[in-house]
Design an enzyme around this catalytic site. Structure first.
Site, PDB file in Angstrom:
ATOM      1  N   CYS A 169      88.523  60.316   7.546  1.00  0.00           N
ATOM      2  CA  CYS A 169      89.436  61.464   7.742  1.00  0.00           C
ATOM      3  C   CYS A 169      88.708  62.720   8.225  1.00  0.00           C
ATOM      4  O   CYS A 169      89.301  63.806   8.285  1.00  0.00           O
ATOM      5  CB  CYS A 169      90.163  61.776   6.427  1.00  0.00           C
ATOM      6  SG  CYS A 169      89.097  62.606   5.201  1.00  0.00           S
TER       7      CYS A 169
ATOM      8  N   CYS B 135      89.859  62.508   1.109  1.00  0.00           N
ATOM      9  CA  CYS B 135      90.641  61.252   0.993  1.00  0.00           C
ATOM     10  C   CYS B 135      90.112  60.326  -0.096  1.00  0.00           C
ATOM     11  O   CYS B 135      90.709  59.284  -0.384  1.00  0.00           O
ATOM     12  CB  CYS B 135      90.657  60.518   2.350  1.00  0.00           C
ATOM     13  SG  CYS B 135      89.086  59.754   2.798  1.00  0.00           S
TER      14      CYS B 135
ATOM     15  N   HIS C   3      79.028  63.760 -15.762  1.00  0.00           N
ATOM     16  CA  HIS C   3      78.818  64.748 -14.690  1.00  0.00           C
ATOM     17  C   HIS C   3      78.595  64.073 -13.350  1.00  0.00           C
ATOM     18  O   HIS C   3      78.044  64.681 -12.432  1.00  0.00           O
ATOM     19  CB  HIS C   3      77.630  65.667 -15.039  1.00  0.00           C
ATOM     20  CG  HIS C   3      77.950  66.633 -16.136  1.00  0.00           C
ATOM     21  ND1 HIS C   3      77.003  67.374 -16.773  1.00  0.00           N
ATOM     22  CD2 HIS C   3      79.129  66.961 -16.718  1.00  0.00           C
ATOM     23  CE1 HIS C   3      77.573  68.133 -17.707  1.00  0.00           C
ATOM     24  NE2 HIS C   3      78.864  67.887 -17.704  1.00  0.00           N
TER      25      HIS C   3
HETATM   26  N1  APR Z   1      62.408  64.658 -25.625  1.00  0.00           N
HETATM   27  C1  APR Z   1      63.337  65.357 -26.343  1.00  0.00           C
HETATM   28  N2  APR Z   1      63.905  66.515 -25.912  1.00  0.00           N
HETATM   29  C2  APR Z   1      63.508  66.982 -24.711  1.00  0.00           C
HETATM   30  C3  APR Z   1      62.549  66.322 -23.901  1.00  0.00           C
HETATM   31  C4  APR Z   1      62.001  65.107 -24.416  1.00  0.00           C
HETATM   32  N3  APR Z   1      61.092  64.390 -23.732  1.00  0.00           N
HETATM   33  N4  APR Z   1      62.375  67.040 -22.768  1.00  0.00           N
HETATM   34  C5  APR Z   1      63.193  68.120 -22.863  1.00  0.00           C
HETATM   35  N5  APR Z   1      63.865  68.096 -24.019  1.00  0.00           N
HETATM   36  C6  APR Z   1      64.891  69.034 -24.504  1.00  0.00           C
HETATM   37  C7  APR Z   1      64.732  70.455 -24.017  1.00  0.00           C
HETATM   38  O1  APR Z   1      63.886  71.194 -24.890  1.00  0.00           O
HETATM   39  C8  APR Z   1      66.181  70.963 -24.057  1.00  0.00           C
HETATM   40  O2  APR Z   1      66.485  71.489 -25.343  1.00  0.00           O
HETATM   41  O3  APR Z   1      66.128  68.598 -23.935  1.00  0.00           O
HETATM   42  C9  APR Z   1      67.026  69.703 -23.830  1.00  0.00           C
HETATM   43  C10 APR Z   1      67.650  69.667 -22.446  1.00  0.00           C
HETATM   44  O4  APR Z   1      68.617  70.713 -22.393  1.00  0.00           O
HETATM   45  P1  APR Z   1      69.120  71.197 -20.956  1.00  0.00           P
HETATM   46  O5  APR Z   1      67.949  71.419 -20.057  1.00  0.00           O
HETATM   47  O6  APR Z   1      70.066  72.342 -21.215  1.00  0.00           O
HETATM   48  O7  APR Z   1      69.897  69.962 -20.363  1.00  0.00           O
HETATM   49  P2  APR Z   1      71.365  69.469 -20.718  1.00  0.00           P
HETATM   50  O8  APR Z   1      71.697  69.740 -22.130  1.00  0.00           O
HETATM   51  O9  APR Z   1      71.448  68.072 -20.229  1.00  0.00           O
HETATM   52  O10 APR Z   1      72.279  70.394 -19.763  1.00  0.00           O
HETATM   53  C11 APR Z   1      73.651  70.100 -19.730  1.00  0.00           C
HETATM   54  O11 APR Z   1      73.874  71.702 -17.933  1.00  0.00           O
HETATM   55  O12 APR Z   1      73.234  72.607 -15.918  1.00  0.00           O
HETATM   56  C12 APR Z   1      74.124  71.738 -16.519  1.00  0.00           C
HETATM   57  O13 APR Z   1      75.180  69.942 -15.492  1.00  0.00           O
HETATM   58  C13 APR Z   1      73.936  70.344 -15.997  1.00  0.00           C
HETATM   59  O14 APR Z   1      74.212  68.271 -17.183  1.00  0.00           O
HETATM   60  C14 APR Z   1      73.595  69.539 -17.242  1.00  0.00           C
HETATM   61  C15 APR Z   1      74.178  70.397 -18.355  1.00  0.00           C
END
Ligand code: APR
Length: 249
Positions: free
Chosen positions: A154, A129, A118
């Site tokens: 640009c 450009c 990402h």
């Molecule tokens: N250890 C393990 N799991 C964790 C921790 C931790 N310390 N902290 C948070 N989590 C878990 C949360 O409970 C959640 O289930 O990590 C997960 C993160 O999920 P998201 O917040 O949805 O993040 P992600 O999966 O990276 O999102 C993907 O969504 O908004 C877009 O581009 C953005 O890259 C991002 C994509």
């Protein structure tokens, strides 16, 4: 729980690690969909590529958030360092991250083994450009009053390489991620809800080819039912022990 993860990955030499925002919360960076997630404070529908291109006010707000971000000084944590140790021990085909915080690189992970699918908040490019000015140069221009710095080559719009909603994923990163998935013999998901596509297709491709998937995550993900082992817990505690036991196995 961790015993099942160790037995699922023991002997695997080409593990794909797939990380999400959950691996960085212990570094002080909020995730998106957890209890204190970013999408609980902001509406993701506001963060579209088209709005960035069309709305100079939104660009100024975005630069302000970037250069004043409280997360600028975030450091990698033990989970990032565990991924680097697994790479250095020759157990990974690579790490594909959805995160834009640069913390895997800051944890010393070899660029050969890292795909920032990402994009990253630490790189800037011109959307017309393709010029890639140094981050510090643009930060200095912003500090000296240019609220929406434009491309010196640009006059085009400058933007971090973070992929906004409605924006295509970078071709080189996508190609490298698919290549890693095709070569992987297992996938370890860390800190992701696995609900955003096409990114989530990367770990699922490994599973679809009959390989084990281990998920280390606080709470449920969209694909728990496909995991060989689920470790519901904190990445910063689980990953170091998992790495130690895999490297010794
Ligand atoms: N250890 C393990 N799991 C964790 C921790 C931790 N310390 N902290 C948070 N989590 C878990 C949360 O409970 C959640 O289930 O990590 C997960 C993160 O999920 P998201 O917040 O949805 O993040 P992600 O999966 O990276 O999102 C993907 O969504 O908004 C877009 O581009 C953005 O890259 C991002 C994509």
């Amino acid at each position: 729980m961790i015993d099942q993860a160790v037995s699922a990955l023991a002997g695997k030499k080409r593990i794909l690690v797939f990380t999400g925002a959950g691996i960085s919360t212990e570094s002080g960076i909020p995730d998106f969909r957890g209890p204190q997630g970013i999408w609980k404070q902001f509406d993701p529908a506001d963060y579209t590529y088209d709005r960035y291109v069309d709305d100079p006010g939104f660009r100024e707000e975005s630069w302000g958030k970037r250069f004043r971000s409280p997360y600028l000084g975030a450091s990698p944590n033990d989970a990032h360092r565990a991924v680097t140790r697994l790479w250095d021990a020759g157990r990974l085909v690579g790490c594909v991250t959805q995160n834009v915080d640069g913390l895997h690189a800051a944890a010393g992970l070899d660029p050969e083994g890292l795909v920032e699918l990402h994009g990253t908040a630490n790189q800037i490019h011109c959307i017309s450009c393709g010029d890639r000015p140094e981050f510090d140069e643009i930060e200095q221009r912003w500090e000296s009053g240019e609220a929406d710095p434009s491309c010196r080559r640009c006059e085009g719009i400058l933007k971090t390489t973070i992929v906004y909603f409605g924006e295509d994923l970078p071709v080189d990163a996508t190609t490298r991620a698919w290549n890693m998935a095709q070569r992987a013999d297992a996938v370890l998901v860390v800190g992701s809800s696995l609900c955003v596509y096409p990114a989530a297709f990367v770990p699922l491709d490994v599973v679809d080819r009959g390989n084990p998937m281990v998920i280390v995550n606080r709470g449920k993900t969209d694909h728990d039912f496909r995991a060989t082992a689920l470790v519901d817990g904190t990445a910063g505690e689980i990953l170091p022990e998992l790495a130690d036991r895999l490297i010794d196995s």
